[in-house]
Design a protein around this motif. Structure first.
Motif, PDB file in Angstrom:
ATOM      1  N   ASN B  23       0.311  -1.105   0.544  1.00 35.19           N
ATOM      2  CA  ASN B  23       0.029   0.078  -0.475  1.00 35.19           C
ATOM      3  C   ASN B  23       0.841   0.791  -0.435  1.00 35.19           C
ATOM      4  OD1 ASN B  23      -2.900   1.000   2.225  1.00 35.19           O
ATOM      5  ND2 ASN B  23      -2.174   1.492  -0.372  1.00 35.19           N
ATOM      6  N   LEU B  24       0.662   2.554  -0.614  1.00 33.24           N
ATOM      7  CA  LEU B  24       1.405   3.234  -1.099  1.00 33.24           C
ATOM      8  C   LEU B  24       0.509   4.616  -0.720  1.00 33.24           C
ATOM      9  CD1 LEU B  24       1.905   2.107  -4.778  1.00 33.24           C
ATOM     10  CD2 LEU B  24       3.597   2.013  -2.762  1.00 33.24           C
ATOM     11  N   ARG B  26       1.492   8.938   0.705  1.00 30.75           N
ATOM     12  CA  ARG B  26       2.353   9.858   0.570  1.00 30.75           C
ATOM     13  C   ARG B  26       1.828  11.000   1.467  1.00 30.75           C
ATOM     14  NH1 ARG B  26       3.829  11.909  -4.271  1.00 30.75           N
ATOM     15  NH2 ARG B  26       3.235  13.856  -3.564  1.00 30.75           N
ATOM     16  N   LYS B  45      16.947  37.843  -3.385  1.00 28.85           N
ATOM     17  CA  LYS B  45      15.731  36.223  -2.949  1.00 28.85           C
ATOM     18  C   LYS B  45      16.148  36.919  -1.694  1.00 28.85           C
ATOM     19  CE  LYS B  45      14.023  32.545  -5.347  1.00 28.85           C
ATOM     20  NZ  LYS B  45      14.633  31.042  -5.196  1.00 28.85           N
ATOM     21  N   ARG B  68       6.467  31.236  -4.509  1.00 27.75           N
ATOM     22  CA  ARG B  68       5.618  30.594  -4.804  1.00 27.75           C
ATOM     23  C   ARG B  68       4.945  29.562  -4.069  1.00 27.75           C
ATOM     24  NH1 ARG B  68       3.416  26.138  -9.821  1.00 27.75           N
ATOM     25  NH2 ARG B  68       2.956  24.469  -8.362  1.00 27.75           N
ATOM     26  N   THR B  69       4.022  28.884  -3.727  1.00 25.60           N
ATOM     27  CA  THR B  69       4.257  27.782  -2.696  1.00 25.60           C
ATOM     28  C   THR B  69       4.743  26.679  -2.772  1.00 25.60           C
ATOM     29  OG1 THR B  69       2.593  26.273  -1.282  1.00 25.60           O
ATOM     30  CG2 THR B  69       1.637  26.788  -3.281  1.00 25.60           C
ATOM     31  N   LYS B  70       5.420  25.949  -1.831  1.00 27.89           N
ATOM     32  CA  LYS B  70       6.475  24.710  -1.704  1.00 27.89           C
ATOM     33  C   LYS B  70       5.515  23.401  -1.544  1.00 27.89           C
ATOM     34  CE  LYS B  70      10.330  26.500  -2.603  1.00 27.89           C
ATOM     35  NZ  LYS B  70      11.225  27.229  -1.624  1.00 27.89           N
ATOM     36  N   ARG B  71       3.860  24.161  -1.219  1.00 29.06           N
ATOM     37  CA  ARG B  71       2.775  22.726  -0.935  1.00 29.06           C
ATOM     38  C   ARG B  71       2.077  22.041  -2.371  1.00 29.06           C
ATOM     39  NH1 ARG B  71      -2.249  24.857   2.520  1.00 29.06           N
ATOM     40  NH2 ARG B  71      -0.188  26.617   3.929  1.00 29.06           N
ATOM     41  N   MET B  72       2.132  21.154  -2.172  1.00 32.67           N
ATOM     42  CA  MET B  72       2.263  19.628  -2.633  1.00 32.67           C
ATOM     43  C   MET B  72       0.584  20.591  -3.340  1.00 32.67           C
ATOM     44  SD  MET B  72      -0.172  17.257  -4.656  1.00 32.67           S
ATOM     45  CE  MET B  72       0.056  16.484  -2.966  1.00 32.67           C
ATOM     46  N   VAL B  73       0.125  20.272  -5.131  1.00 32.93           N
ATOM     47  CA  VAL B  73      -0.994  20.424  -5.829  1.00 32.93           C
ATOM     48  C   VAL B  73      -1.404  19.896  -7.098  1.00 32.93           C
ATOM     49  CG1 VAL B  73      -1.761  22.851  -6.719  1.00 32.93           C
ATOM     50  CG2 VAL B  73       0.046  23.089  -5.778  1.00 32.93           C
ATOM     51  N   GLN B  74      -2.171  19.043  -6.863  1.00 34.24           N
ATOM     52  CA  GLN B  74      -2.449  18.186  -7.436  1.00 34.24           C
ATOM     53  C   GLN B  74      -3.457  18.200  -8.784  1.00 34.24           C
ATOM     54  OE1 GLN B  74      -3.851  14.456  -5.147  1.00 34.24           O
ATOM     55  NE2 GLN B  74      -4.667  13.281  -7.212  1.00 34.24           N
ATOM     56  N   PHE B  75      -3.018  17.414  -9.586  1.00 33.88           N
ATOM     57  CA  PHE B  75      -3.905  18.035 -11.260  1.00 33.88           C
ATOM     58  C   PHE B  75      -3.804  16.902 -11.478  1.00 33.88           C
ATOM     59  CE2 PHE B  75      -1.289  22.218 -10.225  1.00 33.88           C
ATOM     60  CZ  PHE B  75      -2.334  22.953 -10.985  1.00 33.88           C
ATOM     61  N   GLU B  76      -4.640  16.355 -12.770  1.00 33.78           N
ATOM     62  CA  GLU B  76      -5.161  15.364 -13.134  1.00 33.78           C
ATOM     63  C   GLU B  76      -4.611  15.894 -14.776  1.00 33.78           C
ATOM     64  OE1 GLU B  76      -9.624  14.836 -13.538  1.00 33.78           O
ATOM     65  OE2 GLU B  76      -8.907  12.712 -12.132  1.00 33.78           O
ATOM     66  N   ALA B  77      -3.625  14.793 -15.104  1.00 39.09           N
ATOM     67  CA  ALA B  77      -2.843  14.709 -16.534  1.00 39.09           C
ATOM     68  C   ALA B  77      -4.355  14.770 -17.770  1.00 39.09           C
ATOM     69  CB  ALA B  77      -1.496  14.122 -16.858  1.00 39.09           C
ATOM     70  N   ARG B  78      -4.924  15.418 -17.689  1.00 35.35           N
ATOM     71  CA  ARG B  78      -6.352  15.058 -18.575  1.00 35.35           C
ATOM     72  C   ARG B  78      -6.018  16.792 -19.096  1.00 35.35           C
ATOM     73  NH1 ARG B  78      -9.797  11.293 -18.514  1.00 35.35           N
ATOM     74  NH2 ARG B  78      -9.090  10.029 -17.173  1.00 35.35           N
TER      75      ARG B  78
END
Ligand SMILES: [Zn+2]
Lengths: 382, 78
Positions: B23-24, B26, B45, B68-78
């Motif tokens: 089970n994976l 993140r 900087k 830019r935010t270092k937080r992960m942003v999730q996208f669908e590759a569509r």
């Protein structure tokens, strides 16, 4: 004796059968386009579909079989079946493609959404055996379930792309090329790395790991200080869901062109005739002595003159240019064979082109085996 | 080998997750990241505190950009 039974019609000649199978390509119209080999269409002819008849008449001819580019002919098959194969090739054979993109950082000029879309369209390859037999389909977790509860090493492939652009201190003073001036100015598909999850490090050997088919696909351009830090999950999917899952760049067919010369075309006209077609379709030859001596051949007394011969009608694009010139009027008949499909399959790289066609046949068989009991049940109900 | 006949080799651990695979999941680490500002002129900087002047420490430019935010942003590759 039945009242309608009169004199039996003679069975069709080979010429007649040939004519029935021909789509007429005329100056401004296309005629005779629909199939006519079904029962009750011709008096005293059966034409019910018969397996043995089909087995006897069906032919497959290979023209070109490269790894990612195949051309072959299916002869003696109905358009509905040929089209079913084409549609299965495009939309119903699964492949692996990037589905989810996790952007940790992206300071390049290309927007996250656009970048994610670009990544999704990159064709990948890897061990066919593992992709086909081990990897299954990912399912969306149910409402309230953990986000990763359905994500396993048997249905997901992890990839990552990390790159930072910096100044190249060793670049020559007069250099203007960004690729020389900076490190990582261009990010290519080859920069994507495969992160084996769970058992994948054992299943995918070093030579067979997940990798882009074309390593030189440009993904993004960076300038000093810009950075990409992306993780990706690949899933298996079907072309009907999204074209990135389609295993073919294109799968298409065309009907075999025919060119019939009905009256001799000689001399300067012959040269002009050849110019109306793509190279290799038509050519000129000298009228032989025998032809010149044959009465009613149209070549009488023209020994040694140039005449038109059709060399390879398959190469014809059917541009109909020849029909525009009055000197060829009534001397040539263009057409297409309705039961001769020239397929062209260009694989996007995960599978070989010939494998794809066999897989399409397999898929078709599977679909038929689903349909068969339903038809049987339908018959029993009434 | 058919998909059904294939037995997924599992690690010695007793993993009871369906599908037999690992089970994976993140994890994301957003702690301990200082907020930097980027000069609109020279690209320098530097961190900025609340009472500081909104001004580049190097060139004095008054236009500053947030990173830019270092937080992960999730996208669908569509
Ligand atoms: Zn500045």
């Amino acid at each position: 004796m039945a009242p309608s039974a009169g004199k039996k019609r003679a069975p069709p000649t080979a010429e007649e059968i040939d004519e029935r199978n021909m789509v007429g390509v005329n100056k401004e119209t296309v005629t005779n386009t629909t199939s006519n080999d079904y029962p009750d269409n011709y008096a005293n002819e059966e034409h019910a579909w018969d397996k043995d008849d089909f087995r006897r008449s069906f032919k497959v001819q290979w023209h070109d079989n490269q790894q990612f580019e195949a051309q072959f002919s299916l002869i003696g098959i109905d358009a509905s079946i040929a089209n079913a194969f084409r549609r299965i090739l495009i939309a119903e054979i699964p492949t692996l493609a990037i589905e989810t993109v996790f952007v940790n950082n992206n300071t390049s000029v290309i927007q996250d959404e656009v970048l994610a879309h670009r990544l999704g369209l990159i064709p990948f390859t890897g061990s066919k055996k593992v992709i086909c037999d081990v990897m299954g389909f990912w399912q969306k977790p149910a409402e309230g379930e953990d986000t990763w509860s359905t994500t396993f090493d048997t249905n997901t492939v992890g990839l990552s792309l990390k790159a930072k652009c910096t100044h190249n201190k060793d670049a020559p003073q007069d250099s203007k090329d960004p690729k020389v001036l900076y490190h990582n100015a261009h990010i290519y598909a080859k920069d994507i790395t495969f992160d084996p999850l769970g058992g994948q490090s054992e299943w995918f050997t070093e030579d067979d790991k997940i990798r882009p088919v074309n390593p030189d696909i440009l993904i993004a351009k960076l300038r000093p200080g810009q950075e990409l830090d992306i993780e990706m999950h690949m899933h298996k999917g079907y072309g009907w869901d999204h074209s990135k899952y389609s295993p073919v760049a294109t799968a298409s067919y065309r009907l075999m062109p025919t060119i019939k010369i009905t009256q001799p075309i000689l001399g300067e006209d012959a040269k002009k005739f050849v110019q109306c077609f793509m190279p290799g379709v038509a050519g000129v030859e000298k009228v032989t002595r025998q032809e010149a001596r044959t009465p009613d051949s149209g070549y009488e007394g023209h020994e040694g003159e140039l005449k038109v011969v059709v060399k390879d009608a398959m190469r014809d694009t059917v541009s109909r240019e020849v029909l525009r010139h009055p000197e060829f009027e009534g001397k040539v008949k263009l057409g297409r064979r309705r039961d001769h499909f020239i397929f062209s399959i260009e694989s996007s790289g995960q599978w070989d082109s010939d494998e794809l066609f066999l897989e399409a046949v397999k898929t078709m068989k599977r679909k038929c085996s689903v349909l068969k009991p339903q038809v049987t049940n339908m018959v029993y109900t009434f | 080998m058919s998909r059904e006949a294939y037995q997924v080799p599992t690690a010695s651990g007793n993993n009871s997750a369906p599908g037999g695979g690992t089970n994976l999941s993140r994890t994301f680490d957003t702690e301990g990241v200082t907020m930097n500002y980027i000069c609109g002129d020279c690209g320098f900087k530097f961190p900025l505190r609340r009472q500081d002047n909104i001004r580049c420490q190097e060139c004095g430019c008054r236009i500053l950009y947030k990173e830019r935010t270092k937080r992960m942003v999730q996208f669908e590759a569509r």
